[in-house]
Scaffold this active site. Structure first.
Site, PDB file in Angstrom:
ATOM      1  N   GLU A  24       0.831  -1.199   0.000  1.00 14.26           N
ATOM      2  CA  GLU A  24       0.000   0.000   0.000  1.00 14.26           C
ATOM      3  C   GLU A  24       0.869   1.254   0.000  1.00 14.26           C
ATOM      4  O   GLU A  24       1.818   1.364   0.763  1.00 14.26           O
ATOM      5  CB  GLU A  24      -0.913   0.022   1.235  1.00 14.26           C
ATOM      6  CG  GLU A  24      -1.784   1.276   1.303  1.00 14.26           C
ATOM      7  CD  GLU A  24      -2.667   1.309   2.529  1.00 14.26           C
ATOM      8  OE1 GLU A  24      -3.552   0.421   2.622  1.00 14.26           O
ATOM      9  OE2 GLU A  24      -2.482   2.178   3.398  1.00 14.26           O
ATOM     10  N   GLY A 115     -14.466   4.946   5.032  1.00 14.42           N
ATOM     11  CA  GLY A 115     -13.675   6.144   5.224  1.00 14.42           C
ATOM     12  C   GLY A 115     -13.998   6.864   6.520  1.00 14.42           C
ATOM     13  O   GLY A 115     -14.997   6.571   7.190  1.00 14.42           O
TER      14      GLY A 115
END
Length: 307
Positions: A24, A115
């Site tokens: 990532e 999120g």
């Protein structure tokens, strides 16, 4: 015959299969950060990861930078980029437009996340009336636009807003029903708790690939700031290892690499062969860890000789 004493030494024996890894990254904010990011990408690219993901800032704050980074990866590397996407502070139409843009650009993998509110990691989340309510709805919306591969997140020690681990497993199953094909866990340091959780997940009938999230962080103070709002417990032994090293970054890095490498080696012995590394846009620790667990550079195909 020499007896290997620990999981790292046994990993060095090379008796198991080559693990699959993914990395990532975060989109850069400055030209200097972009240069550093691409240095890390080039260093890790030869390890032939299954995919690499690029994060998406709260409220879509990095939308353009995320898009630019994954498209450049697609054009200039052999990597298979996956774009993170959240549903915070955006309408369904706005999110769907981002999804269509990714498909048109050639991106075929999205990491679907609910999120956090902008500037409030771990804060109270309030969905927009005209937006996707959560990652399950977002996953379903992505699959309605195009047949993306969709990865979702998973907390191995309970989501901070969840009433129980069983509830987390039910949410995961709902994401799978919506079209999720893989789960990536939040980082953790308690292997026994992770194994207990995964046993419950598999007994619940979940069969999709689940990648343990590995965070090789050498700044313990920074790690505590990241872990606290996510509800991730940090064991006392980890703090003890970094005690007194505030002004010794080199030793901290050695400690960080040792901890993460032993975690991966131990998990490999428990049957895990798929690891997702939170790189923080640095390659050195991740590259060393991968080497120990048996992930080596894959040579590029030689060009055919001219006739």
């Amino acid at each position: 015959m020499t007896t290997a004493l620990g999981p790292v030494a046994r990993a060095g024996a090379g008796l198991g299969p080559r693990p699959s890894v993914s990395f990532e990254f975060s989109p850069p904010k400055t030209p200097e950060a972009e240069a550093s990011l691409w240095e890390a990408i080039r260093r890790l690219e030869p390890l032939n990861p299954a995919f690499v993901s690029v994060t998406y800032g709260a409220g879509g704050s990095t939308r353009e930078r995320t898009h630019r980074t994954v498209v450049r990866m697609l054009k200039e590397t052999r990597l298979k980029p996956a774009a993170h996407l959240t549903c915070v502070e955006a309408s369904r139409g706005e999110v769907d437009e981002v999804v269509r843009e990714y498909w048109a650009a050639g991106i075929r993998h999205i990491v679907a996340l609910r999120g956090d509110p902008p500037g409030s990691l771990g804060g109270v989340y309030t969905p927009r009336a005209d937006g996707y309510e959560n990652a399950t709805e977002l996953t379903r919306g992505i699959k309605a636009v195009a047949p993306f591969e969709v990865s979702v997140s998973l907390y191995p020690q309970k989501h901070p807003e969840s009433p129980s681990i069983d509830h987390d497993i039910d949410v995961l199953k709902a994401k799978i029903d919506a079209g999720a094909t893989r789960a990536i866990t939040q980082f953790f340091y308690d292997i026994d708790a992770f194994l207990f959780f995964m046993d419950k997940v598999r007994k619940a009938g979940v069969t999709i690939p689940i990648s343990p999230g590995i965070m090789p962080v050498s700044n313990f103070k920074g790690l505590k700031k990241m872990a606290a709002p996510c509800g991730i417990p940090l064991p006392s032994w980890l703090g003890n290892l970094f005690e007194g090293l505030d002004k010794d970054p080199e030793t901290r890095r050695l400690v960080a690499a040792s901890v993460a490498t032993e975690m991966c080696a131990r998990l490999a012995e428990e049957g895990y062969s798929d690891f997702h590394f939170y790189t923080l846009n640095r390659a050195d620790l991740v590259y060393a860890i991968c080497r120990v667990i048996g992930v080596r550079e894959v040579p590029t195909e030689p060009q055919e000789a001219a006739a």
